[in-house]
Design a protein around this motif. Sequence first.
Motif, mmCIF file in Angstrom:
data_model
loop_
_atom_site.group_PDB
_atom_site.id
_atom_site.type_symbol
_atom_site.label_atom_id
_atom_site.label_comp_id
_atom_site.label_asym_id
_atom_site.label_seq_id
_atom_site.Cartn_x
_atom_site.Cartn_y
_atom_site.Cartn_z
ATOM 1 N N GLY A 86 0.759 -1.242 0.000
ATOM 2 C CA GLY A 86 0.000 0.000 0.000
ATOM 3 C C GLY A 86 0.791 1.294 0.000
ATOM 4 N N ASP A 87 2.105 1.235 0.238
ATOM 5 C CA ASP A 87 2.830 2.495 0.389
ATOM 6 C C ASP A 87 3.994 2.654 -0.585
ATOM 7 O OD1 ASP A 87 4.395 0.528 1.443
ATOM 8 O OD2 ASP A 87 4.913 1.591 3.278
ATOM 9 N N LEU A 88 4.099 1.763 -1.558
ATOM 10 C CA LEU A 88 5.186 1.846 -2.533
ATOM 11 C C LEU A 88 4.575 2.015 -3.926
ATOM 12 C CD1 LEU A 88 7.624 -0.900 -1.237
ATOM 13 C CD2 LEU A 88 7.868 1.555 -1.026
ATOM 14 N N SER A 89 3.831 3.101 -4.121
ATOM 15 C CA SER A 89 3.004 3.235 -5.310
ATOM 16 C C SER A 89 3.784 3.395 -6.604
ATOM 17 C CB SER A 89 2.044 4.413 -5.139
ATOM 18 O OG SER A 89 2.758 5.606 -4.927
ATOM 19 N N VAL A 90 5.073 3.716 -6.539
ATOM 20 C CA VAL A 90 5.861 3.839 -7.768
ATOM 21 C C VAL A 90 7.138 3.007 -7.698
ATOM 22 C CG1 VAL A 90 4.954 6.111 -8.394
ATOM 23 C CG2 VAL A 90 6.991 5.964 -6.942
ATOM 24 N N HIS A 91 7.171 2.018 -6.854
ATOM 25 C CA HIS A 91 8.391 1.237 -6.667
ATOM 26 C C HIS A 91 8.838 0.571 -7.967
ATOM 27 C CE1 HIS A 91 11.436 -1.116 -4.653
ATOM 28 N NE2 HIS A 91 10.858 -2.252 -4.986
ATOM 29 N N GLY A 92 7.910 -0.055 -8.679
ATOM 30 C CA GLY A 92 8.262 -0.702 -9.937
ATOM 31 C C GLY A 92 8.800 0.286 -10.949
ATOM 32 N N LEU A 93 8.171 1.449 -11.037
ATOM 33 C CA LEU A 93 8.640 2.490 -11.955
ATOM 34 C C LEU A 93 10.042 2.960 -11.580
ATOM 35 C CD1 LEU A 93 5.439 4.707 -12.311
ATOM 36 C CD2 LEU A 93 6.425 3.232 -14.064
ATOM 37 N N GLY A 148 -7.622 -5.490 -6.789
ATOM 38 C CA GLY A 148 -7.422 -4.467 -5.770
ATOM 39 C C GLY A 148 -7.183 -5.004 -4.378
ATOM 40 N N LYS A 149 -7.456 -6.295 -4.155
ATOM 41 C CA LYS A 149 -7.202 -6.869 -2.826
ATOM 42 C C LYS A 149 -5.719 -6.955 -2.502
ATOM 43 C CE LYS A 149 -11.367 -9.385 -1.561
ATOM 44 N NZ LYS A 149 -11.988 -10.697 -1.290
ATOM 45 N N LEU A 150 -4.871 -6.784 -3.505
ATOM 46 C CA LEU A 150 -3.434 -6.738 -3.223
ATOM 47 C C LEU A 150 -3.093 -5.561 -2.312
ATOM 48 C CD1 LEU A 150 -1.985 -7.591 -6.754
ATOM 49 C CD2 LEU A 150 -2.062 -9.068 -4.732
ATOM 50 N N ALA A 151 -3.937 -4.528 -2.310
ATOM 51 C CA ALA A 151 -3.703 -3.356 -1.462
ATOM 52 C C ALA A 151 -4.204 -3.551 -0.039
ATOM 53 C CB ALA A 151 -4.388 -2.127 -2.069
ATOM 54 N N ILE A 152 -4.915 -4.631 0.231
ATOM 55 C CA ILE A 152 -5.490 -4.858 1.563
ATOM 56 C C ILE A 152 -4.468 -5.574 2.436
ATOM 57 C CG2 ILE A 152 -7.431 -5.820 2.841
ATOM 58 C CD1 ILE A 152 -8.152 -3.659 0.736
ATOM 59 N N PRO A 153 -4.180 -5.068 3.631
ATOM 60 C CA PRO A 153 -3.220 -5.743 4.517
ATOM 61 C C PRO A 153 -3.623 -7.187 4.798
ATOM 62 C CG PRO A 153 -3.734 -3.545 5.340
ATOM 63 C CD PRO A 153 -4.693 -3.804 4.212
ATOM 64 N N ASP A 154 -2.628 -8.061 4.880
ATOM 65 C CA ASP A 154 -2.889 -9.477 5.133
ATOM 66 C C ASP A 154 -3.729 -9.686 6.385
ATOM 67 O OD1 ASP A 154 -1.119 -9.659 3.038
ATOM 68 O OD2 ASP A 154 0.450 -10.701 4.152
ATOM 69 N N GLU A 155 -3.445 -8.893 7.422
ATOM 70 C CA GLU A 155 -4.130 -9.126 8.699
ATOM 71 C C GLU A 155 -5.625 -8.843 8.616
ATOM 72 O OE1 GLU A 155 -1.750 -5.205 9.039
ATOM 73 O OE2 GLU A 155 -1.450 -7.250 8.267
ATOM 74 N N ILE A 184 -11.522 -0.050 4.644
ATOM 75 C CA ILE A 184 -10.312 -0.418 3.902
ATOM 76 C C ILE A 184 -10.639 -1.516 2.890
ATOM 77 C CG2 ILE A 184 -8.035 -1.493 4.103
ATOM 78 C CD1 ILE A 184 -7.768 -0.046 6.819
ATOM 79 N N MET A 185 -11.389 -2.512 3.310
ATOM 80 C CA MET A 185 -11.752 -3.614 2.419
ATOM 81 C C MET A 185 -12.549 -3.116 1.221
ATOM 82 S SD MET A 185 -11.496 -6.890 1.907
ATOM 83 C CE MET A 185 -11.327 -7.855 3.417
ATOM 84 N N CYS A 186 -13.404 -2.139 1.453
ATOM 85 C CA CYS A 186 -14.271 -1.622 0.378
ATOM 86 C C CYS A 186 -13.500 -0.873 -0.708
ATOM 87 C CB CYS A 186 -15.347 -0.710 0.970
ATOM 88 S SG CYS A 186 -16.645 -1.588 1.873
ATOM 89 N N GLN A 187 -12.224 -0.614 -0.476
ATOM 90 C CA GLN A 187 -11.424 0.083 -1.483
ATOM 91 C C GLN A 187 -11.030 -0.821 -2.646
ATOM 92 O OE1 GLN A 187 -7.960 1.882 0.334
ATOM 93 N NE2 GLN A 187 -9.131 2.684 2.050
ATOM 94 N N HIS A 188 -11.064 -2.135 -2.451
ATOM 95 C CA HIS A 188 -10.399 -3.009 -3.420
ATOM 96 C C HIS A 188 -10.994 -2.968 -4.833
ATOM 97 C CE1 HIS A 188 -13.438 -6.146 -2.363
ATOM 98 N NE2 HIS A 188 -13.170 -6.609 -3.563
ATOM 99 N N PRO A 189 -12.327 -2.912 -5.024
ATOM 100 C CA PRO A 189 -12.798 -2.859 -6.413
ATOM 101 C C PRO A 189 -12.469 -1.548 -7.119
ATOM 102 C CG PRO A 189 -14.653 -2.724 -4.881
ATOM 103 C CD PRO A 189 -13.439 -3.038 -4.070
ATOM 104 N N LEU A 239 -28.010 -3.685 -7.367
ATOM 105 C CA LEU A 239 -29.073 -3.126 -8.198
ATOM 106 C C LEU A 239 -29.809 -1.986 -7.512
ATOM 107 C CD1 LEU A 239 -30.556 -6.448 -9.651
ATOM 108 C CD2 LEU A 239 -28.891 -4.907 -10.705
ATOM 109 N N ASP A 240 -29.880 -2.016 -6.173
ATOM 110 C CA ASP A 240 -30.594 -0.957 -5.441
ATOM 111 C C ASP A 240 -29.701 0.238 -5.127
ATOM 112 O OD1 ASP A 240 -28.926 -2.023 -3.532
ATOM 113 O OD2 ASP A 240 -30.494 -2.336 -2.014
ATOM 114 N N GLY A 241 -28.454 0.233 -5.635
ATOM 115 C CA GLY A 241 -27.542 1.353 -5.419
ATOM 116 C C GLY A 241 -26.797 1.319 -4.112
ATOM 117 N N SER A 242 -26.917 0.226 -3.357
ATOM 118 C CA SER A 242 -26.300 0.157 -2.025
ATOM 119 C C SER A 242 -24.872 -0.396 -2.051
ATOM 120 C CB SER A 242 -27.151 -0.717 -1.102
ATOM 121 O OG SER A 242 -27.183 -2.068 -1.562
ATOM 122 N N GLY A 243 -24.367 -0.745 -3.238
ATOM 123 C CA GLY A 243 -23.041 -1.350 -3.309
ATOM 124 C C GLY A 243 -21.917 -0.332 -3.322
ATOM 125 N N TYR A 244 -20.718 -0.802 -3.616
ATOM 126 C CA TYR A 244 -19.527 0.048 -3.612
ATOM 127 C C TYR A 244 -18.575 -0.406 -4.707
ATOM 128 C CZ TYR A 244 -17.513 -3.914 -0.971
ATOM 129 O OH TYR A 244 -17.076 -5.163 -0.576
#
Length: 409
Positions: free
Chosen positions: A25-32, A271-278, A293-298, A325-330
Amino acid sequence: MITHQSVTMYDLLMLLSRALDLVGGDLSVHGLQVAYGAWRVGEALGVDGQAQRGLALAGLVHDVGMSSSRVRSQVTASIEVDPLLATEHAVEGQKRLSTVSYAKNLADAVYFHHHRFSDPNPDGIQRDDIPLAGRILHLVDRITISIPDDYILTHRDRILYRLGLFSDSHFDPKLVELVGDLEPAFWLDLTSGYLEEILRSFLAAETISLSAEDIVTTCRLLANIIDDKSPFTHNHSVAVANVARELAARVGFSEQEQWEIEMAGLVHDLGKLAIPDEILEKPGPLTSGERQIMCQHPYHTYRILSQVPAMARIARWGALHHERLDGSGYPFGLGAEELDLGCRILAVADLFQALSQDRPYRPAMAADDVKSILASHVRENKISAELVALLLADYDEFLQSANNYAMSY
């Protein structure tokens, strides 16, 4: 016949690099950073343009063997890395890249990217027997994990001093000396917001168009990286892909659409790669903050996949699997009018498979419980009644599809 828009090796390797940089989560340009640094060191050594390109591409994906945020934090904590820990993800990276036809030639550089120059390595290979690409990647990788958040030139001498302490033991001394002689612009580029633009001008100039099969192997590789993050997600992506494809076939999707929905299933949890293992492995209920935090993955799934135009529909179908369908998702809060049939298929396939699989907080649910929860989601207008009816009518067959980990392609 499966067709697709033109896709290049650069596009797919950039996709992999962005995904890998989510881990921790904190090395956003490491590969670059490693790609740029390896290219510039190769250039200063006078290697030819094709070899420079190979160094940069290997830098983009050098951490392809790593899925765990826990491992990432250990590997980036210090210049010195436990040799066994380093070897484990380097070996896995070599193995993963060897399955991808357009990236096989990068696999050996990735294998050697943590080899110490003269200190013992598990395979006994040392000094000039370590390929030059591996020696360069190792040095640049350790430079990038030493970079602070503020003005780089005020820290350059300190970084070079620390590298000097490990010259000849960990790093090729000729490379350490060479980096010390590089101009200030090298360090400024390394920490600038222009890295992707700089690399694109160098790497994308040589466009090698890839096939649909190359997209398949890339999606399979991503699924493997995603599902290896936790024992509780083992084979989840392949299972969702199989169920989604089966549903798509039954509602009359074309062969092309079935292929795309299968690919979307493979990468839907990118996007789950960004979620901490714990958080992924927590044995009890998540706190409100952990759920956020979990809701960020999609969201991450969508933003990364949508960078490749040829995968636009794969990105949409895969990333919107938590919309309702009811708009309650993320994460976008979309409603029925904005969710096409492909999005609805992925939502049902993902929910069905998640309920049917062991999770850290519960065992796999019994069939009656799964059916009851799916039916309740239909009553609440969250997921498609038509698709759930198809699934429930042949429940055991869909469960068998979920447990068949062989892909259609």
